[in-house]
Write a protein that holds these residues in place. Structure first.
Motif, short mmCIF file in Angstrom:
data_model
loop_
_atom_site.label_atom_id
_atom_site.label_comp_id
_atom_site.label_asym_id
_atom_site.label_seq_id
_atom_site.Cartn_x
_atom_site.Cartn_y
_atom_site.Cartn_z
N ILE A 67 0.85 -1.19 0.00
CA ILE A 67 0.00 0.00 0.00
C ILE A 67 0.89 1.24 0.00
CG2 ILE A 67 -1.89 -1.21 1.14
CD1 ILE A 67 -1.07 0.09 3.76
N TYR A 68 0.29 2.40 -0.18
CA TYR A 68 1.10 3.63 -0.19
C TYR A 68 0.25 4.80 0.29
CZ TYR A 68 -1.31 3.67 -4.67
OH TYR A 68 -2.29 3.59 -5.64
N PRO A 69 0.92 5.79 0.90
CA PRO A 69 0.18 6.95 1.39
C PRO A 69 -0.06 7.94 0.26
CG PRO A 69 2.49 7.18 1.97
CD PRO A 69 2.36 5.87 1.23
N LYS A 70 -1.20 8.56 0.29
CA LYS A 70 -1.58 9.60 -0.67
C LYS A 70 -2.42 10.60 0.10
CE LYS A 70 -3.57 9.41 -4.72
NZ LYS A 70 -4.10 9.04 -6.06
N LYS A 71 -2.96 11.58 -0.60
CA LYS A 71 -3.73 12.58 0.13
C LYS A 71 -4.86 11.92 0.92
CE LYS A 71 -3.87 16.45 -1.87
NZ LYS A 71 -4.29 17.48 -2.81
N ASN A 72 -4.90 12.19 2.19
CA ASN A 72 -5.98 11.76 3.11
C ASN A 72 -6.01 10.28 3.46
OD1 ASN A 72 -6.84 14.41 3.20
ND2 ASN A 72 -8.16 14.15 1.43
N GLY A 73 -5.04 9.50 3.03
CA GLY A 73 -5.07 8.11 3.48
C GLY A 73 -4.15 7.19 2.70
N PHE A 74 -4.24 5.92 3.03
CA PHE A 74 -3.46 4.90 2.33
C PHE A 74 -4.29 4.30 1.20
CE2 PHE A 74 -0.82 5.33 5.99
CZ PHE A 74 0.45 4.97 5.55
N TYR A 75 -3.60 3.91 0.14
CA TYR A 75 -4.24 3.36 -1.05
C TYR A 75 -3.59 2.03 -1.42
CZ TYR A 75 -6.87 7.61 -2.10
OH TYR A 75 -7.76 8.64 -2.05
N VAL A 76 -4.33 1.26 -2.20
CA VAL A 76 -3.78 0.02 -2.74
C VAL A 76 -4.07 0.01 -4.24
CG1 VAL A 76 -5.89 -1.34 -2.29
CG2 VAL A 76 -3.66 -2.49 -2.42
N HIS A 77 -3.12 -0.51 -5.02
CA HIS A 77 -3.36 -0.66 -6.46
C HIS A 77 -4.36 -1.79 -6.70
CE1 HIS A 77 -0.71 2.18 -8.27
NE2 HIS A 77 0.33 1.76 -7.58
N THR A 78 -5.24 -1.60 -7.68
CA THR A 78 -6.17 -2.66 -8.07
C THR A 78 -6.03 -2.85 -9.58
OG1 THR A 78 -7.96 -1.13 -8.57
CG2 THR A 78 -7.83 -1.93 -6.30
N LEU A 79 -6.70 -3.84 -10.09
CA LEU A 79 -6.68 -4.08 -11.54
C LEU A 79 -7.12 -2.84 -12.31
CD1 LEU A 79 -8.00 -7.69 -12.19
CD2 LEU A 79 -5.77 -6.71 -12.79
N PHE A 80 -8.04 -2.09 -11.71
CA PHE A 80 -8.64 -0.98 -12.44
C PHE A 80 -8.14 0.38 -11.99
CE2 PHE A 80 -11.56 -4.54 -11.89
CZ PHE A 80 -11.62 -4.98 -13.21
N GLY A 81 -7.05 0.40 -11.26
CA GLY A 81 -6.54 1.69 -10.81
C GLY A 81 -6.09 1.60 -9.37
N GLU A 82 -6.73 2.34 -8.51
CA GLU A 82 -6.35 2.29 -7.11
C GLU A 82 -7.58 2.48 -6.24
OE1 GLU A 82 -3.54 5.47 -6.49
OE2 GLU A 82 -5.07 7.01 -6.68
N LYS A 83 -7.45 2.10 -4.99
CA LYS A 83 -8.59 2.10 -4.09
C LYS A 83 -8.16 2.67 -2.74
CE LYS A 83 -10.07 -1.70 -2.09
NZ LYS A 83 -10.50 -3.08 -1.86
N PRO A 84 -8.93 3.62 -2.18
CA PRO A 84 -8.59 4.11 -0.84
C PRO A 84 -8.92 3.03 0.20
CG PRO A 84 -10.67 5.09 -1.57
CD PRO A 84 -10.15 4.25 -2.72
N LEU A 85 -8.12 2.97 1.24
CA LEU A 85 -8.33 1.90 2.22
C LEU A 85 -9.17 2.33 3.41
CD1 LEU A 85 -4.84 0.35 1.76
CD2 LEU A 85 -6.99 -0.88 1.47
N ASN A 86 -9.40 3.64 3.54
CA ASN A 86 -10.27 4.14 4.63
C ASN A 86 -9.92 3.55 6.00
OD1 ASN A 86 -11.78 5.66 2.74
ND2 ASN A 86 -12.90 3.81 2.16
N PHE A 87 -8.64 3.51 6.29
CA PHE A 87 -8.23 3.06 7.61
C PHE A 87 -8.69 4.06 8.68
CE2 PHE A 87 -4.31 0.96 5.56
CZ PHE A 87 -4.94 -0.26 5.48
N PRO A 88 -8.89 3.59 9.90
CA PRO A 88 -9.12 4.55 10.99
C PRO A 88 -7.82 5.31 11.31
CG PRO A 88 -9.04 2.29 11.83
CD PRO A 88 -8.96 2.20 10.34
N THR A 89 -7.86 6.15 12.31
CA THR A 89 -6.68 6.94 12.71
C THR A 89 -5.46 6.03 12.92
OG1 THR A 89 -8.12 8.54 13.80
CG2 THR A 89 -5.81 8.53 14.48
N ILE A 90 -4.33 6.49 12.39
CA ILE A 90 -3.09 5.73 12.53
C ILE A 90 -2.52 5.91 13.94
CG2 ILE A 90 -0.71 5.53 11.65
CD1 ILE A 90 -2.67 4.90 9.45
N LEU A 91 -1.96 4.85 14.48
CA LEU A 91 -1.16 4.96 15.71
C LEU A 91 0.29 4.70 15.31
CD1 LEU A 91 -0.85 5.03 18.88
CD2 LEU A 91 -1.14 2.56 18.79
#
Lengths: 345, 345
Positions: A67-91
């Motif tokens: 996964i990788y950080p981007k504006k406002n959260g972490f993302y994962v690559h998918t077949l069709f592009g990328e998807k936000p992971l909507n994690f809760p607050t990071i510790l």
């Protein structure tokens, strides 16, 4: 408790952070998402059931989703592009480099990702054992006298032995040793220089009282843990401290006077306010001849010092409600317009 | 000169950075690639011919290719995935927030992208006008006495007027004013608190001598600019300093004794070594009654203080050969293996 635990990092304390994260997972079984930062600076999305030391030491983690950080959260690559992971607050549970030197704090702040943990300036001021003394002085908190030595420099001052020699930028007792006399000095310096090009030399005061206190600022003011008088084996060696990072049971509360407790809490507050907001930190103090000295600030303490809190979960929940808000700066180009107007173009 | 200039940033000095980058483009016409960081933290790839203030103030830059940092460099999305941009070494020319507070330095270091500019600890120690005084003291360099005040705090000490009041974390004279008496104080404080929740109050010494010196460490030791005695209009207001960022002609060298020059260079060196490696910085000193005081350190000076160098291009080329190398830390999981072995699993 809705949290996502970030651990690992490119640092000598990488493995300690794994141990620390596994300990937190046991304490907070409701936490579902973990982010592992490997020593090549790749992020992986780790599920709670994968949180076992072997998963990392065997490199099995490399099959987890990158996964990788981007504006406002972490993302994962998918077949069709990328998807936000909507994690809760990071510790932020990365100990040492990346986690305590401000690199990861900067990264999360840059991308606008909310997190529990020290902000960048707090990291820089506390991570370096020289800087933390200047910082403490500026806040009216005493610390032991010290010398700073860089690799390839020659120590000019006469030392009064015994001294304790520490790499300037490292936690977890790595590279720390005591020199009882001039004869031990070179070896002790060499051990410390293995980890950092800068070392700090302090008097080693045998039998000095030591007290550890954790805390943070909540919406309604400072919240403190109870105080521990840590066990003394001259000093904690790495293996000992390593196991320390996996502590999950309550420590024994120090039997101290109300007055001493108040002194320690007051010193903690002086260091914390307007610097460490958003973080749960542990301050380790010395006490001698009725004077309190800062030993060190742990901006990301091992397993976040859970063993000092009677209700650790409630502590984290209180902190979660008091995270600093980033500055909103708007750029309207008024000045560029003014210059263009003045130039007539 | 093979460089890629990074400018902009989410900060009150965003526009100043644009002016500064346009000035550098004039001085270094061979530089082909620019990276603009807008105030929403998006990066854009800007070509040399687009480097005009209107391109930014009109938001035309938003049509430039959006790029992003990743391991070892910047990338751009393409129809078929992504493409590395293979930029040359970055020159950090972001003034104020992002550039001078360590955020962008952390980001570049995290991704392993080489750059000219102050590293994260150097940023944190110099960006804050309180911290820089502690830092200077620790290096044996004097600075003026000061008070620190946070928003909502009441000033307890009696002040000797006139005083100069500055937002703690801002360059470029924004929010700075002089209070001649108690009557001016509240207004001056309010002006500063518009920009930061922390302000620094110093004595204002009319007619104090001021000297600006830029420099850096090259492979063969310290390299200094000549010294300027900046023009005094009480202090530089924002518009004046703003234009200052577009200076491209040589300044007038101060007519000072060889002894004073040496004192200034010695103080600069004390501040620079083991802190600012990789950066070209400008130190502004006061001199009074034969004592040298640090006024401020500019870790990313406007147009990198080109006007103080007789051969600015040669200075940058020398610095390019002396950039710090990141630490190589290897993780072998020896300790996790040891724990697993001890536990028999």
């Amino acid at each position: 408790m809705n949290l996502c635990i970030l651990f690992g990092g490119k640092s000598y304390e990488h493995e300690i952070s794994i141990v620390s994260a596994i300990a937190l997972k046991k304490l907070l079984p409701e936490v579902k998402h973990f982010i592992f930062l490997d020593s090549n600076h790749n992020f992986y999305h780790i599920m709670a059931e994968q949180m076992q030391s072997k998963f990392f030491s065997s490199n099995a983690y490399q099959k987890a989703p990158k996964i990788y950080p981007k504006k406002n959260g972490f993302y994962v690559h998918t077949l069709f592009g990328e998807k936000p992971l909507n994690f809760p607050t990071i510790l932020n549970l990365i100990h040492g480099g990346d986690g305590e030197d401000g690199i990861v704090a900067s990264l999360l702040d840059f991308y606008g990702i909310p997190y529990i943990g020290p902000r960048n300036p707090a990291c820089v001021l506390s991570y370096d054992k020289e800087f933390v003394k200047s910082f403490a002085t500026s806040r009216g908190v005493k610390s032991l006298t010290h010398h700073v030595l860089y690799r390839n420099e020659t120590l000019l001052s006469d030392l009064e032995f015994p001294v304790i020699i520490k790499p300037a930028r490292l936690g977890s007792s790595l590279g720390i040793s005591i020199a009882e006399s001039q004869a031990d000095l070179q070896y002790a310096l060499d051990s410390a220089f293995e980890y950092d090009e800068k070392v700090v030399i302090e008097p080693f005061i045998d039998g000095i009282k030591e007290y550890n206190l954790a805390g943070f600022k909540g919406k309604d003011g400072m919240c403190f843990s109870f105080i521990e008088e840590p066990e003394k084996n001259k000093f904690l060696d790495f293996e000992k401290k390593y196991l320390d990072f996996s502590r999950t049971g309550n420590a024994k509360e120090a039997e101290i006077s109300a007055e001493l407790k108040q002194i320690l809490q007051e010193n903690f507050t002086k260091l914390y306010i307007n610097a460490f907001e958003g973080a749960l930190i542990r301050c380790d103090f010395f006490f001698k001849d009725n004077v309190c000295y800062l030993n060190e600030i742990n901006p990301v303490p091992g397993s976040l010092a859970n063993y000092l809190f009677k209700d650790f979960r409630a502590a984290l929940e209180t902190l979660l409600l008091a995270l600093p808000k980033p500055n909103g700066i708007k750029v309207d180009y008024a000045l560029l317009h003014q210059i263009q107007f003045a130039k007539g173009k």
